[in-house]
Design a protein around this motif. Structure first.
Motif, PDB file in Angstrom:
ATOM      1  N   LYS A  39       3.126   0.023  -1.898  1.00  0.00           N
ATOM      2  CA  LYS A  39       3.141  -1.307  -1.276  1.00  0.00           C
ATOM      3  C   LYS A  39       3.787  -1.249   0.108  1.00  0.00           C
ATOM      4  O   LYS A  39       3.280  -1.846   1.061  1.00  0.00           O
ATOM      5  CB  LYS A  39       3.887  -2.298  -2.167  1.00  0.00           C
ATOM      6  N   ALA A  40       4.877  -0.516   0.216  1.00  0.00           N
ATOM      7  CA  ALA A  40       5.560  -0.385   1.517  1.00  0.00           C
ATOM      8  C   ALA A  40       4.673   0.345   2.512  1.00  0.00           C
ATOM      9  O   ALA A  40       4.618  -0.022   3.698  1.00  0.00           O
ATOM     10  CB  ALA A  40       6.887   0.354   1.335  1.00  0.00           C
ATOM     11  N   ARG A  41       3.962   1.370   2.059  1.00  0.00           N
ATOM     12  CA  ARG A  41       3.051   2.119   2.938  1.00  0.00           C
ATOM     13  C   ARG A  41       1.952   1.213   3.477  1.00  0.00           C
ATOM     14  O   ARG A  41       1.638   1.245   4.664  1.00  0.00           O
ATOM     15  CB  ARG A  41       2.463   3.305   2.188  1.00  0.00           C
ATOM     16  N   VAL A  42       1.381   0.380   2.613  1.00  0.00           N
ATOM     17  CA  VAL A  42       0.314  -0.525   3.047  1.00  0.00           C
ATOM     18  C   VAL A  42       0.857  -1.540   4.052  1.00  0.00           C
ATOM     19  O   VAL A  42       0.186  -1.867   5.032  1.00  0.00           O
ATOM     20  CB  VAL A  42      -0.354  -1.204   1.836  1.00  0.00           C
ATOM     21  N   GLU A  43       2.065  -2.026   3.847  1.00  0.00           N
ATOM     22  CA  GLU A  43       2.660  -2.963   4.811  1.00  0.00           C
ATOM     23  C   GLU A  43       2.808  -2.320   6.190  1.00  0.00           C
ATOM     24  O   GLU A  43       2.586  -2.956   7.201  1.00  0.00           O
ATOM     25  CB  GLU A  43       4.008  -3.477   4.304  1.00  0.00           C
ATOM     26  N   LYS A  44       3.142  -1.027   6.215  1.00  0.00           N
ATOM     27  CA  LYS A  44       3.238  -0.319   7.497  1.00  0.00           C
ATOM     28  C   LYS A  44       1.858  -0.135   8.121  1.00  0.00           C
ATOM     29  O   LYS A  44       1.707  -0.226   9.338  1.00  0.00           O
ATOM     30  CB  LYS A  44       3.940   1.027   7.306  1.00  0.00           C
ATOM     31  N   ILE A  45       0.854   0.123   7.296  1.00  0.00           N
ATOM     32  CA  ILE A  45      -0.514   0.279   7.810  1.00  0.00           C
ATOM     33  C   ILE A  45      -0.988  -1.013   8.466  1.00  0.00           C
ATOM     34  O   ILE A  45      -1.719  -0.987   9.451  1.00  0.00           O
ATOM     35  CB  ILE A  45      -1.475   0.730   6.687  1.00  0.00           C
ATOM     36  N   LYS A  46      -0.553  -2.136   7.943  1.00  0.00           N
ATOM     37  CA  LYS A  46      -0.959  -3.425   8.500  1.00  0.00           C
ATOM     38  C   LYS A  46      -0.543  -3.572   9.966  1.00  0.00           C
ATOM     39  O   LYS A  46      -1.114  -4.370  10.699  1.00  0.00           O
ATOM     40  CB  LYS A  46      -0.383  -4.573   7.673  1.00  0.00           C
ATOM     41  N   GLN A  47       0.433  -2.792  10.414  1.00  0.00           N
ATOM     42  CA  GLN A  47       0.894  -2.847  11.802  1.00  0.00           C
ATOM     43  C   GLN A  47      -0.024  -2.056  12.745  1.00  0.00           C
ATOM     44  O   GLN A  47       0.113  -2.156  13.960  1.00  0.00           O
ATOM     45  CB  GLN A  47       2.313  -2.294  11.899  1.00  0.00           C
ATOM     46  N   MET A  48      -0.935  -1.281  12.192  1.00  0.00           N
ATOM     47  CA  MET A  48      -1.817  -0.443  13.002  1.00  0.00           C
ATOM     48  C   MET A  48      -3.051  -1.245  13.406  1.00  0.00           C
ATOM     49  O   MET A  48      -3.854  -1.617  12.562  1.00  0.00           O
ATOM     50  CB  MET A  48      -2.237   0.801  12.218  1.00  0.00           C
ATOM     51  N   GLY A  49      -3.198  -1.472  14.693  1.00  0.00           N
ATOM     52  CA  GLY A  49      -4.321  -2.258  15.177  1.00  0.00           C
ATOM     53  C   GLY A  49      -5.265  -1.452  16.050  1.00  0.00           C
ATOM     54  O   GLY A  49      -4.963  -0.325  16.449  1.00  0.00           O
ATOM     55  N   PRO A  50      -6.419  -2.033  16.361  1.00  0.00           N
ATOM     56  CA  PRO A  50      -7.416  -1.338  17.175  1.00  0.00           C
ATOM     57  C   PRO A  50      -6.954  -1.057  18.598  1.00  0.00           C
ATOM     58  O   PRO A  50      -7.475  -0.159  19.252  1.00  0.00           O
ATOM     59  CB  PRO A  50      -8.618  -2.283  17.157  1.00  0.00           C
ATOM     60  N   PRO A  98      -5.084   0.992  -3.612  1.00  0.00           N
ATOM     61  CA  PRO A  98      -4.213   0.618  -4.729  1.00  0.00           C
ATOM     62  C   PRO A  98      -2.749   0.550  -4.301  1.00  0.00           C
ATOM     63  O   PRO A  98      -2.266   1.404  -3.560  1.00  0.00           O
ATOM     64  CB  PRO A  98      -4.419   1.759  -5.740  1.00  0.00           C
ATOM     65  N   THR A  99      -2.081  -0.490  -4.743  1.00  0.00           N
ATOM     66  CA  THR A  99      -0.662  -0.671  -4.428  1.00  0.00           C
ATOM     67  C   THR A  99       0.082  -0.952  -5.732  1.00  0.00           C
ATOM     68  O   THR A  99       0.555  -2.057  -5.958  1.00  0.00           O
ATOM     69  CB  THR A  99      -0.461  -1.822  -3.432  1.00  0.00           C
ATOM     70  N   GLU A 100       0.186   0.067  -6.535  1.00  0.00           N
ATOM     71  CA  GLU A 100       0.824  -0.097  -7.842  1.00  0.00           C
ATOM     72  C   GLU A 100       2.323   0.143  -7.792  1.00  0.00           C
ATOM     73  O   GLU A 100       3.084  -0.485  -8.532  1.00  0.00           O
ATOM     74  CB  GLU A 100       0.169   0.844  -8.854  1.00  0.00           C
ATOM     75  N   THR A 101       2.775   1.040  -6.942  1.00  0.00           N
ATOM     76  CA  THR A 101       4.208   1.339  -6.860  1.00  0.00           C
ATOM     77  C   THR A 101       4.802   0.669  -5.633  1.00  0.00           C
ATOM     78  O   THR A 101       4.091   0.278  -4.704  1.00  0.00           O
ATOM     79  CB  THR A 101       4.447   2.863  -6.766  1.00  0.00           C
ATOM     80  N   GLU A 102       6.109   0.566  -5.632  1.00  0.00           N
ATOM     81  CA  GLU A 102       6.788  -0.020  -4.466  1.00  0.00           C
ATOM     82  C   GLU A 102       6.560   0.820  -3.215  1.00  0.00           C
ATOM     83  O   GLU A 102       6.400   0.296  -2.124  1.00  0.00           O
ATOM     84  CB  GLU A 102       8.284  -0.181  -4.750  1.00  0.00           C
TER      85      GLU A 102
END
Length: 157
Positions: free
Chosen positions: A66-77, A59-63
């Protein structure tokens, strides 16, 4: 080598089904480590922090979320692979029965289930004595309802 989920180990919103397979992976890995150690078979778990379609359902309800998920997107295998390669190689011959987390450039060793506290009554328990004695004695040791973001509340390094 087994993989588990931090959402299953710690907890997270939107993941009610995750703990069961994660717990099963941890239990299976530990049992293999115990039973097969005499044959020099190692068994460990890795809990990868990496972007996937499943993480996309957080869930990305708060800013802040949303910012936390954007940082997670940088984590790769590619950040997880070196730990896995080490654990599969000969250099890790003395490492077995452990649970590791890998998040960007961080490696975590997770705790494992152990009793925290106990209470006993020689005469046994009734629902009333559980309510009156056991739960008040155990309650100070209860875990909070933390989720992954509460435990890992700093940016990945």
């Amino acid at each position: 080598m087994h993989f588990t989920s931090t959402s299953g180990l710690v907890g997270n919103f939107g993941r009610p089904i995750t703990p069961r397979p994660s717990s099963a992976s941890v239990g299976l890995s530990k049992s293999i480590a115990l039973d097969m150690n005499r044959f020099n078979v190692r068994s460990n778990c890795v809990s990868p922090f990496a972007w996937s379609r499943l993480i996309g359902t957080i869930p990305t309800e708060t800013e802040a979320e949303k910012a936390r998920v954007e940082k997670i997107k940088q984590m790769g295998p590619e950040k997880i692979a070196p730990v896995v390669a080490y654990l599969l190689g000969d250099a890790s011959k003395d490492v077995t029965g452990q649970i590791f987390g890998v998040r960007m450039n961080e490696i975590f060793l997770f705790s494992q289930n152990r009793p925290l506290r106990s209470v006993q009554r020689t005469e046994g328990w009734t629902p009333q004595t559980v309510a009156e004695h056991a739960m008040p004695a155990l309650k100070p040791s209860f875990y909070k309802l933390d989720r992954s973001a509460d435990i890992f509340n700093w940016d990945a390094i």
